[in-house]
Motif scaffolding. Structure first.
Motif, PDB file in Angstrom:
ATOM      1  N   VAL A  98       0.853  -1.188   0.000  1.00 25.36           N
ATOM      2  CA  VAL A  98       0.000   0.000   0.000  1.00 25.36           C
ATOM      3  C   VAL A  98       0.890   1.239   0.000  1.00 25.36           C
ATOM      4  CG1 VAL A  98      -0.204   0.045   2.513  1.00 25.36           C
ATOM      5  CG2 VAL A  98      -1.993   1.094   1.125  1.00 25.36           C
ATOM      6  N   THR A  99       0.478   2.272  -0.722  1.00 25.16           N
ATOM      7  CA  THR A  99       1.253   3.498  -0.801  1.00 25.16           C
ATOM      8  C   THR A  99       0.987   4.369   0.430  1.00 25.16           C
ATOM      9  OG1 THR A  99      -0.450   4.819  -1.914  1.00 25.16           O
ATOM     10  CG2 THR A  99       0.967   3.439  -3.306  1.00 25.16           C
ATOM     11  N   THR A 100       1.703   5.475   0.509  1.00 28.11           N
ATOM     12  CA  THR A 100       1.515   6.396   1.636  1.00 28.11           C
ATOM     13  C   THR A 100       0.139   7.056   1.594  1.00 28.11           C
ATOM     14  OG1 THR A 100       2.594   8.148   0.361  1.00 28.11           O
ATOM     15  CG2 THR A 100       3.971   6.876   1.883  1.00 28.11           C
ATOM     16  N   THR A 101      -0.503   7.026   0.435  1.00 32.53           N
ATOM     17  CA  THR A 101      -1.863   7.570   0.321  1.00 32.53           C
ATOM     18  C   THR A 101      -2.902   6.450   0.357  1.00 32.53           C
ATOM     19  OG1 THR A 101      -1.631   7.586  -2.100  1.00 32.53           O
ATOM     20  CG2 THR A 101      -1.153   9.633  -0.929  1.00 32.53           C
ATOM     21  N   HIS A 102      -2.491   5.260   0.806  1.00 32.78           N
ATOM     22  CA  HIS A 102      -3.380   4.122   1.069  1.00 32.78           C
ATOM     23  C   HIS A 102      -3.951   3.483  -0.196  1.00 32.78           C
ATOM     24  CE1 HIS A 102      -3.020   5.936   5.000  1.00 32.78           C
ATOM     25  NE2 HIS A 102      -3.705   6.993   4.619  1.00 32.78           N
ATOM     26  N   ILE A 103      -3.240   3.613  -1.318  1.00 31.95           N
ATOM     27  CA  ILE A 103      -3.654   2.980  -2.560  1.00 31.95           C
ATOM     28  C   ILE A 103      -2.927   1.653  -2.708  1.00 31.95           C
ATOM     29  CG2 ILE A 103      -3.779   3.202  -5.072  1.00 31.95           C
ATOM     30  CD1 ILE A 103      -5.551   5.157  -3.497  1.00 31.95           C
TER      31      ILE A 103
END
Length: 222
Positions: free
Chosen positions: A171-176
């Motif tokens: 998961v990315t830092t933007t929760h994607i």
């Protein structure tokens, strides 16, 4: 766990393409067929899951379901399934290559991926049901970022199912989710049939303002 995906719903591909029900030109029809074939060829469907007891009295549960939608969905359940599924990086790379050479193909591949990951989730549900027993009933799937369940829950969700190690899902830092054609979902296990239905954008409290919907996507299912 690996899954074998042999087909997925062509009508769903058309829905993601926002096809308005008019006759499909032969060249578009052929493009869809070609992209569906490529999606099946390059995808590496995998899923993992974890079953947890629901302790409504616990002060420090392993995963806090913020909001009211999920507690309502789980009201008849004593256990909950945390499921994560992905198509892998193969389709992601195919879409990126197509974006350089043929944007129309890239768009159709993207829509094929959205339909294919739904088919993977359906297949994963069947395997989970077979594992827990036929006398158990599943609720609908509910993903972080859907309804009033914040997308920021993705981070702890993936840790709980050890998604990176099990299926290569991060998961990315933007929760994607990465790969993008992946899904995390909460599913309740009940001892009686479940009539509640939360799936579909029309039931979401963010329907009017959702940036995902305006972009032709759905939250937590990409």
């Amino acid at each position: 766990m690996n899954l074998r995906l042999e087909t997925f719903n062509r009508k769903e591909v058309l829905q993601y393409l926002r096809w308005a029900g008019t006759e499909i030109p032969p060249e578009v029809d052929g493009l869809i067929d070609s992209c569906m074939e490529e999606t099946l060829r390059v995808s590496q469907p995998r899923f993992t899951y974890r079953i947890l007891p629901i302790d409504r009295q616990a002060k420090t549960p392993e995963l806090v379901f913020i909001g009211q939608d999920v507690p309502l969905m789980l009201s008849d359940c004593e256990r909950v399934v945390l499921m994560a599924a992905t198509l892998g990086n193969g389709l992601e790379l195919a879409i990126r290559r197509a974006q350089v050479r043929d944007m129309a193909r890239a768009v159709v591949l993207d829509c094929c991926g959205s339909a294919a990951i739904e088919a993977v989730c359906d297949a994963a549900e069947r395997e989970i049901l077979a594992a827990v027993g036929q006398s158990v009933y599943l609720t609908d799937r509910f993903s972080p970022g859907y309804g009033d369940l914040p997308i920021s829950l993705q981070d702890s969700f993936l840790r709980l199912v050890d998604a990176q190690k099990q299926i290569g899902l991060t998961v990315t830092t933007t929760h994607i989710l990465t790969p993008r054609k992946s899904v995390t979902a909460i599913i309740g296990l009940a001892n009686q049939p479940q009539n509640k239905r939360f799936r579909g954008c029309a039931y979401c409290s963010m329907f009017e303002t959702c940036a995902f919907r305006k972009a032709g996507k759905t939250c937590g299912r990409e």
